[in-house]
Each structure stands twice: as structure tokens, then as C-alpha cells.
Motif scaffolding. Structure first.
Motif, PDB file in Angstrom:
ATOM      1  N   ASN A 232      41.376  34.693  40.847  1.00 51.03           N
ATOM      2  CA  ASN A 232      41.291  35.204  39.476  1.00 51.03           C
ATOM      3  C   ASN A 232      42.699  35.351  38.928  1.00 51.03           C
ATOM      4  O   ASN A 232      43.472  36.204  39.396  1.00 51.03           O
ATOM      5  CB  ASN A 232      40.554  36.544  39.458  1.00 51.03           C
ATOM      6  CG  ASN A 232      40.327  37.086  38.059  1.00 51.03           C
ATOM      7  OD1 ASN A 232      41.257  37.241  37.276  1.00 51.03           O
ATOM      8  ND2 ASN A 232      39.072  37.380  37.740  1.00 51.03           N
ATOM      9  N   PHE A 233      43.045  34.548  37.939  1.00 50.94           N
ATOM     10  CA  PHE A 233      44.406  34.544  37.411  1.00 50.94           C
ATOM     11  C   PHE A 233      44.771  35.900  36.808  1.00 50.94           C
ATOM     12  O   PHE A 233      45.876  36.412  37.012  1.00 50.94           O
ATOM     13  CB  PHE A 233      44.560  33.443  36.354  1.00 50.94           C
ATOM     14  CG  PHE A 233      45.987  33.025  36.120  1.00 50.94           C
ATOM     15  CD1 PHE A 233      46.485  31.875  36.713  1.00 50.94           C
ATOM     16  CD2 PHE A 233      46.835  33.778  35.324  1.00 50.94           C
ATOM     17  CE1 PHE A 233      47.811  31.485  36.507  1.00 50.94           C
ATOM     18  CE2 PHE A 233      48.151  33.401  35.116  1.00 50.94           C
ATOM     19  CZ  PHE A 233      48.641  32.247  35.715  1.00 50.94           C
ATOM     20  N   ASP A 234      43.857  36.495  36.054  1.00 51.94           N
ATOM     21  CA  ASP A 234      44.132  37.785  35.422  1.00 51.94           C
ATOM     22  C   ASP A 234      44.409  38.866  36.460  1.00 51.94           C
ATOM     23  O   ASP A 234      45.308  39.702  36.280  1.00 51.94           O
ATOM     24  CB  ASP A 234      42.958  38.208  34.535  1.00 51.94           C
ATOM     25  CG  ASP A 234      42.767  37.303  33.330  1.00 51.94           C
ATOM     26  OD1 ASP A 234      43.768  36.741  32.848  1.00 51.94           O
ATOM     27  OD2 ASP A 234      41.625  37.129  32.881  1.00 51.94           O
ATOM     28  N   GLU A 235      43.647  38.852  37.535  1.00 52.23           N
ATOM     29  CA  GLU A 235      43.847  39.840  38.602  1.00 52.23           C
ATOM     30  C   GLU A 235      45.229  39.681  39.228  1.00 52.23           C
ATOM     31  O   GLU A 235      45.940  40.661  39.465  1.00 52.23           O
ATOM     32  CB  GLU A 235      42.761  39.675  39.663  1.00 52.23           C
ATOM     33  CG  GLU A 235      42.806  40.688  40.782  1.00 52.23           C
ATOM     34  CD  GLU A 235      42.383  42.084  40.369  1.00 52.23           C
ATOM     35  OE1 GLU A 235      42.712  43.038  41.114  1.00 52.23           O
ATOM     36  OE2 GLU A 235      41.736  42.233  39.312  1.00 52.23           O
ATOM     37  N   ASP A 236      45.619  38.452  39.487  1.00 49.17           N
ATOM     38  CA  ASP A 236      46.897  38.200  40.158  1.00 49.17           C
ATOM     39  C   ASP A 236      48.098  38.462  39.254  1.00 49.17           C
ATOM     40  O   ASP A 236      49.213  38.678  39.744  1.00 49.17           O
ATOM     41  CB  ASP A 236      46.938  36.762  40.672  1.00 49.17           C
ATOM     42  CG  ASP A 236      45.969  36.531  41.821  1.00 49.17           C
ATOM     43  OD1 ASP A 236      45.427  37.518  42.352  1.00 49.17           O
ATOM     44  OD2 ASP A 236      45.744  35.356  42.178  1.00 49.17           O
TER      45      ASP A 236
END
Length: 413
Positions: A232-236
């Protein structure tokens, strides 16, 4: 007649032999090994379940789109492909934060993450008459020290990892920040810390950000695994957005698309510099342009065009998100499989740390003696510090690796 060697004068008499890079040397050693069951867990490149390089479906489709449009081989502008730079800033900051801060961000395409770090160092050196100190976690990616020491910065390591507890030493981290020299730079791994796989929690990131802001420390993010870590790009990207958004701090973000798009050889990266206002950003952009011109003149085009195609097309972007979930999911599965096999074979010691870590790498905590035995007796190639690339594991070799580790540990009991 004298047999004494004749001394030859040379411009390069002061040159010293530098040992090869450890990871690349390890890969060369693996490739030269004829043993049929050899396993390469050294170099951090994603491999599929059959142990082969994987071209992401999203990247493959983007490449076909470029061929259909007709590839041009003209120079890019000095700062790089504008659509790539803009789309990179959008996805790293997120749509809302990008809309708020776009005018205060200076960007420049770079030669992957290493090039972005080097450009950041050049820029910070050009902006300060007294070079700031760099605080770098220990352990870290080996190139961090090489990049910044080569530019003349004083570099100081701080304790990041507790080898006995096999976990992040957050109290040592906080202690360093409380004592750090103001106006210094701190290297931050945005996610998937290399080599330990241990990241701060969201609450710990907030404490780190508050301490850094209070001490007037400059955050420089090495962001090599965004989206690749959790899927998950947003999480990272949480920590980056925390510092730039919620904390309203100036910061540098060095981005690479080597891992999360599989564009290893294309060297696709970008540097983002978040500043206090529009005019400072304009000044920084002009300096980045000058520094880029003096270093590489202008960056390579093909990989940036692929990345821009993926980032700028909703269908391809959704494919890419799924590709990252596929890669991160397989890595998590292999991490769990190795843990389970080590327990099954009765490997001496505790292995919970392996499943508590995240990202491409696992930090096994093995002695150098065990690492050498793994290479020499079992043909399992592991970095000297016992970091392994989890992506090198698959259903066909994970049992062999776990059995080999177990045997090496038992031999030393």
C-alpha cells in the motif's frame, strides 16, 4: 645487471586499491558457483516463485503503450521528464498534500535513489558554508556513508538496532535526537529499513518528528520501497507525509522506482525538496538544475517515460498497485515459510524477530562464522551481516535454506 624493479612515476601513485562492493562481490561469487542447489539471498532484487526476474504487468503494458506511440530518443530537459517529476510528487505526497504544497516543492529526476541522495548532498553542501553533520542509523545501507563522506560531510552513526533483543532500539534513537547538533541532517528510511526490516510505529514516527523539529534537524528520507513494503503506497509514505504535512517541516525525499516498479537497470529516481515558500523552491530548483548539468548533463529517458506512463494513467496505476500487492504478499509468505521451517527443524535460538520485520530484507542475527559456513558448505549466499533478501526465497529452496541454517548453528553448539 640489477634485477631490482624500476620505480615508475605516475599521476596515480597515490591511488589505493579499494575492495569491491561487498554485495556485488557476493553476487559474482554466487554466479561463479557451479553447485546446482545454490541460493542467492544477497542482492536485493525481486524474484518470482521460480527464482526469475519479474517484469511487472503494469510496466510491460506501459512499455507497449510507448512503442505504439513511437519512441523518441531526444534529450530530456536537465531536470528530467516534467510529467514524471510531477506524478512522482503527487503520489509521494498524496493528492491533498500535493495540492497544498506543490508550489513549495523543488523536484529533479535522478539516477535512481543513489543519484537522488547524491544530488541532495550536493544541494545541501552548496547551501551551507559550514557543512552540517549527517546522523546515519547503524546499521544502514552501506552506500549512505560512502555518498555523504565522499562529499565531505562529517558523518556520525547512531544506534538504531538492538542486536541482543533483535528489534528497533527506539530509546537510543530518541536519545540521539535529543543530543544531536542543531542544523544537522538525519537519514531516515521511509519504510522497510535496510537491512533490519524494523520500522518505527506511527506513534514513534510522531515522536521522532517532534524531536527533530524541536532540535532544528533536517530530515532526509531514503524512500526505496514505497508501496513495495506493505503493498500500500499510502501506508508506506506515512512518515514522509507526517513530516511535510502535519509537522510542516522542510525535508528532502529521495525516491527510487527500482524495487516497486522493477526498473532496476533503468535507474529511475527523483529528488523532492520541500521548502518554506515558493521563492525558496524556485531557488532550489535552479540550483538542482545547475548541479544536475554539472554531474550528468541530463538524465536517461526510457525508464522515466515508463514510470510516467504508469503513474499518469489510472488503469495502469491500478495495475501497478496490484503488482505491488503481489510482490509484497509473496515476500510476506516467504518470510513466514522460513520462520516455520526454522521452527520445524529445531533451529537453535529464537526466530520471532524474522516475522516481526517487514520488507524485502530479513536480518537473521547470525554470526559471521555461520554466514561463512552457509556459503562454503551449503552454497547459501548471505551478506556478511546476515541480512538476507527474502525475495530470493521460494517454495523450491526455502526448506533447503532453513535446514542449512539449522545445521550450521548445530555444528557450533
Amino acid at each position: 645487471m640489477s634485477t631490482q624493479a624500476t620505480y615508475t612515476s605516475s599521476w596515480f601513485n597515490q591511488a589505493q586499491f579499494i575492495p569491491p562492493d561487498a554485495i556485488f562481490a557476493l553476487t559474482a561469487q554466487y554466479q561463479a558457483d557451479p553447485f546446482p542447489q545454490k541460493v542467492n539471498l544477497g542482492q536485493g532484487t525481486y524474484r518470482d516463485e521460480e527464482g526469475k526476474p519479474w517484469v511487472l504487468p503494469s510496466v510491460n503494458k506501459a512499455r507497449e503503450c510507448l512503442r505504439t506511440k513511437g519512441l523518441q530518443h531526444e534529450y530530456l530537459p536537465i531536470l528530467g521528464l516534467q510529467s514524471f517529476r510531477e506524478e512522482t510528487a503527487k503520489i509521494v505526497l498524496g493528492a491533498e498534500l500535493f495540492k497544498e504544497q506543490a508550489s513549495k516543492i523543488a523536484t529533479c529526476q535522478s539516477l535512481s535513489g543513489t543519484g537522488a541522495l547524491h544530488l541532495a548532498g550536493l544541494l545541501l553542501r552548496a547551501c551551507h558554508t559550514k557543512l552540517p553533520k549527517f546522523y546515519i542509523p547503524e546499521p544502514t545501507w552501506s552506500n549512505h556513508h560512502q555518498v555523504f563522506q565522499s562529499l565531505g560531510f562529517p558523518c556520525e552513526s547512531f544506534k538504531y538496532y538492538d542486536h541482543e533483543m533483535k528489534s528497533l532500539d527506539i530509546e537510543s534513537y530518541y536519545s540521539m535526537l535529543r543530543q544531536a547538533e542543531p542544523n544537522s541532517v538525519v537519514i531516515l528510511h521511509a519504510c522497510a529499513h535496510n537491512p533490519t526490516g524494523c520500522d518505527p510505529s506511527k506513534e514513534q514516527w510522531r515522536e521522532i518528528a517532534q524531536l527533530m523539529k524541536a532540535r532544528q534537524l533536517f530530515p532526509l528520507f531514503d524512500s526505496a520501497y514505497l508501496g513495495f513494503n506493505s503493498g500500500n503506497f499510502d501506508e508506506d509514505a506515512f512518515a514522509i507525509r507526517l513530516f511535510l504535512g502535519e509537522m510542516q517541516m522542510e525535508a528532502g525525499v529521495c525516491v527510487s522506482f527500482a524495487k516497486n516498479m522493477g526498473l532496476y537497470g533503468e535507474r529511475v529516481g527523483c529528488i523532492l525538496m520541500s521548502t518554506v515558500d515558493r521563492q525558496v523552491a524556485v531557488n532550489m530548483q535552479s540550483m538542482l538544475e545547475m548541479l544536475q548539468r554539472s554531474e550528468v548533463s541530463n538524465p536517461p529517458a526510457f525508464g522515466a517515460k515508463i514510470a510516467s506512463q504508469v503513474l499518469g494513467n489510472d488503469e495502469l496505476k491500478q495495475m501497478w498497485f496490484q503488482d505491488m500487492m503481489t510482490m509484497s504478499g509473496r515476500i510476506r509468505a516467504m518470510r513466514a515459510a522460513l520462520y516455520e521451517k526454522l521452527i520445524f527443524f529445531g533451529a537453535p535460538g529464537s526466530w520471532e524477530h524474522l516475522i516481526q520485520q517487514s520488507g524485502m530484507f530479513g536480518f537473521l542475527g547470525l554470526s559471521h562464522e555461520v554466514v561463512l559456513k552457509l556459503r562454503e558448505q551449503h552454497h547459501v549466499y548471505v551478506a556478511d551481516n546476515s541480512r538476507i533478501s527474502i525475495a530470493g526465497l521460494n517454495a523450491g529452496n526455502v526448506e533447503y535454506v532453513a535446514r542449512s541454517i539449522t545445521q550450521c548453528l548445530r555444528d557450533l553448539e
